[in-house]
Design an enzyme around this catalytic site. Structure first.
Site, short mmCIF file in Angstrom:
data_model
loop_
_atom_site.label_atom_id
_atom_site.label_comp_id
_atom_site.label_asym_id
_atom_site.label_seq_id
_atom_site.Cartn_x
_atom_site.Cartn_y
_atom_site.Cartn_z
N SER A 1 -1.83 5.63 1.40
CA SER A 1 -3.04 5.00 1.54
C SER A 1 -3.09 4.21 2.89
O SER A 1 -2.15 4.03 3.49
CB SER A 1 -3.02 4.03 0.36
OG SER A 1 -3.16 4.61 -0.87
N LEU B 1 0.94 -1.26 0.07
CA LEU B 1 -0.04 0.09 -0.05
C LEU B 1 0.73 1.10 -0.12
O LEU B 1 2.08 1.38 0.81
CB LEU B 1 -0.97 0.00 1.04
CG LEU B 1 -2.17 -0.79 1.33
CD1 LEU B 1 -2.61 -0.66 2.60
CD2 LEU B 1 -3.05 -0.21 0.10
N ASP B 2 0.57 2.19 -0.89
CA ASP B 2 1.29 3.48 -0.74
C ASP B 2 1.58 3.97 0.64
O ASP B 2 0.55 3.81 1.31
CB ASP B 2 0.66 4.34 -1.62
CG ASP B 2 0.73 3.99 -3.19
OD1 ASP B 2 1.69 3.29 -3.68
OD2 ASP B 2 -0.24 4.28 -3.80
N ARG B 3 2.31 4.91 0.97
CA ARG B 3 2.54 5.44 2.04
C ARG B 3 1.23 6.44 2.45
O ARG B 3 0.78 6.29 3.80
CB ARG B 3 3.71 6.45 2.16
CG ARG B 3 4.20 7.21 3.29
CD ARG B 3 5.24 8.39 3.21
NE ARG B 3 5.70 8.73 4.30
CZ ARG B 3 6.48 9.82 4.22
NH1 ARG B 3 7.39 10.08 3.39
NH2 ARG B 3 6.70 10.45 5.57
#
Length: 241
Positions: free
Chosen positions: A107, A103-105
């Protein structure tokens, strides 16, 4: 006499070459690693992770570890970071588990960690077709005609996407994000439930931007057979298959 001069010349030439190489080594010692060297180190780390997640035999239930984690905003999907940012190590004390997908930072939501390479592949490889559902707050009010593009697949810079399941949903009851989402007061927002059968870098954000509705907040609700349940940000629990 001629033989001795030749020997002296050879020795002098050899000394010069050694001196040249020493000077080059000293010159390069203070330089930062080249892009090629950084890429080589990154590949070694990647291969080490893949090796750790690729056991030669299926794990027994007693050996297998599966962790469900609600990743908070502004947390990296890894255990180490040289820049002092928050990582999984700030929340999860269990060793030898790796994130199945990332997961992106910026998100939030469900992250599954495991030491089982077979399970990791089943959750992340496109051919396994494990669904991933995201709750996505977008800026604006997309209509069904806008969402049809995502349902049929759109073409991004890295190629066409697979058809996605997309529905407008009521605003979910969620924990407050810290820092809060920055809204533009004059523009409404809409919540979408988006289910993908693939996972590319920042794919959901790029898909909604492609149809003209930027993502403001993104939460992964489910992955495969698991969902967030009542986990709060930073909470985790271990599950069995």
């Amino acid at each position: 006499m001629s033989s001795r001069l030749s020997s002296d010349a050879t020795s002098s030439s050899s000394d010069q070459r050694k001196s040249h190489f020493k000077q080059r080594a000293a010159k390069n010692a203070g330089h930062p690693p080249t892009r090629a060297n950084r890429k080589s180190v990154a590949n070694k780390k990647k291969n080490a992770t893949q090796t750790a997640l690729s056991p030669k035999r299926p794990l027994s239930p007693a050996e297998r570890k599966v962790i469900l984690f609600n990743k908070p905003y502004d947390t990296l999907s890894q255990f180490t970071d040289g820049d002092g940012r928050k990582t999984l190590a700030d929340y999860i004390p269990i060793k030898d588990v790796y994130a199945a997908g990332r997961l992106d930072r910026d998100s939030e939501g469900l992250l599954i960690l495991t030491n089982d390479g077979i399970l990791q592949a089943r959750l992340t490889q496109p051919q396994s077709k494990a669904p991933k559902t995201y709750w996505v707050q977008v800026e604006g009010s997309p209509q069904e005609s806008d969402l049809e593009a995502l349902r049929h697949g759109v073409t991004l810079k890295d190629g066409p996407t697979l058809p996605a399941k997309v529905d407008i949903m009521p605003e979910p009851t969620l924990w407050p994000r810290n820092p809060p989402v920055r809204f533009r007061a004059a523009i409404p927002t809409t919540w979408l439930a988006i289910t993908l059968m693939e996972g590319r870098n920042r794919q959901v954000r790029r898909m909604t931007a492609h149809i003209g509705f930027p993502t403001l907040r993104l939460i992964r609700y489910s992955m495969g057979d698991w969902n967030l349940g009542d986990l709060q940000p930073g909470e985790w629990r271990e599950v069995t298959l």
